[in-house]
Design an enzyme around this catalytic site. Structure first.
Site, PDB file in Angstrom:
ATOM      1  N   GLY A 115       0.812  -1.218   0.000  1.00 23.63           N
ATOM      2  CA  GLY A 115       0.000   0.000   0.000  1.00 23.63           C
ATOM      3  C   GLY A 115       0.841   1.261   0.000  1.00 23.63           C
ATOM      4  O   GLY A 115       0.532   2.240  -0.692  1.00 23.63           O
ATOM      5  N   CYS A 116       1.925   1.251   0.761  1.00 18.78           N
ATOM      6  CA  CYS A 116       2.793   2.427   0.849  1.00 18.78           C
ATOM      7  C   CYS A 116       3.569   2.632  -0.451  1.00 18.78           C
ATOM      8  O   CYS A 116       3.813   3.769  -0.867  1.00 18.78           O
ATOM      9  CB  CYS A 116       3.750   2.278   2.028  1.00 18.78           C
ATOM     10  SG  CYS A 116       2.887   2.159   3.616  1.00 18.78           S
ATOM     11  N   THR A 117       3.942   1.530  -1.089  1.00 20.70           N
ATOM     12  CA  THR A 117       4.627   1.633  -2.383  1.00 20.70           C
ATOM     13  C   THR A 117       3.697   2.250  -3.418  1.00 20.70           C
ATOM     14  O   THR A 117       4.104   3.116  -4.207  1.00 20.70           O
ATOM     15  CB  THR A 117       5.090   0.242  -2.856  1.00 20.70           C
ATOM     16  OG1 THR A 117       6.006  -0.298  -1.893  1.00 20.70           O
ATOM     17  CG2 THR A 117       5.772   0.328  -4.210  1.00 20.70           C
TER      18      THR A 117
END
Length: 268
Positions: A115-117
């Site tokens: 998700g952060c990527t």
């Protein structure tokens, strides 16, 4: 011979009765908890936890503890010190000061996770319109280590800096710290005057959308240039129209004059 009277000895005082031994009061035995009492206490504890959890949105801090849109915050000392992924220290006040219009901070829970990527890549792909053209400086913010964020930035080829906030001091100040620990995904936008333009938790796509709406609402540098260009273009068009009208008016006068001269010649 006189009789000598003897004085009687005073009788000895009666012996004191032996002191009674102090009796220790027996402690009343605590009543044993019944099954019903235990159930009631468990229910009460659960309700309390649910009530506490309900005060958080997406794991973010309570609304009363975080700046709201429209608030003007004092930037000096706000959120304490954080570091770039290079290890250099900075503050929000310093970041805002060197920016052209303000600062965008988007938070993410953990570097290099799916998700952060996706989130950092979305900001990377729209960097030109959201930062370069808008005058705002964009930064990613997390509690990750310098090493983790350095790897993250290099691997994803990010055009902006990542900020490390291991104590979550800045993350907490902008209201995106989870309870009891962790970071809520979200975004915080502040302008040069300290006015909060955005402050909310959201999805990877949602955080980018918020910044896009802020930039579009303000116009950005390109928007301002476009607006100025449209004004100049309209002005030029008006000048052309005015000039054309003048020429038409002059031509009409000359045409009328020629007709009058022809009429005079006919009369002669």
């Amino acid at each position: 011979m006189p009789v000598e009277l003897r004085k009687r000895k005073a009788p000895a005082p009666p012996p004191e009765p032996p002191a009674k031994k102090a009796t220790t009061a027996k402690k009343a035995a605590a009543p044993k908890k019944t099954a019903a009492t235990k159930v009631a206490e468990a229910v009460k504890e659960t309700v309390t936890k649910v009530a506490e959890a309900a005060t958080f949105t997406n794991g973010a801090a309570p609304a009363s503890d975080k700046p709201s849109v429209g608030d003007v915050i004092s930037l000096e000392g706000f959120g304490g010190e954080v570091t770039f992924q290079t290890g250099d220290f900075t503050t929000l006040a310093a970041l805002v000061e060197k920016s052209k219009k303000g600062v965008v901070l988007f938070t993410y829970p953990k570097a290099s996770t799916p998700g952060c990527t996706r989130q950092v890549c979305l900001f990377r792909d729209e960097y030109t319109s959201l930062a370069t053209d808008s005058g705002f400086d964009i930064y990613g913010l997390s509690t990750d280590s310098i090493r983790a964020n350095t790897t993250f930035k290099e691997k994803q080829k990010l055009p902006y800096e990542l900020l490390c906030d291991p104590r979550a001091s800045l993350i907490s100040a902008i209201g995106l710290k989870k309870a009891p620990k962790g970071t809520a995904r979200g975004v915080f936008v502040v302008d040069k005057s300290g006015k909060v333009l955005a402050a909310q938790a959201g999805s990877p796509e949602g955080t980018v959308k918020v910044v896009r709406e802020v930039v579009e609402g303000l116009g950005g540098d390109k928007g301002e240039e476009k607006k100025n260009g449209e004004v100049e273009e309209k002005k030029e068009e008006e000048e052309v129209v005015t000039e054309e009208k003048k020429e038409e008016a002059v031509a009409a006068v000359e045409e009328k004059k020629e007709e009058e001269e022809k009429e005079e010649e006919k009369k002669e």
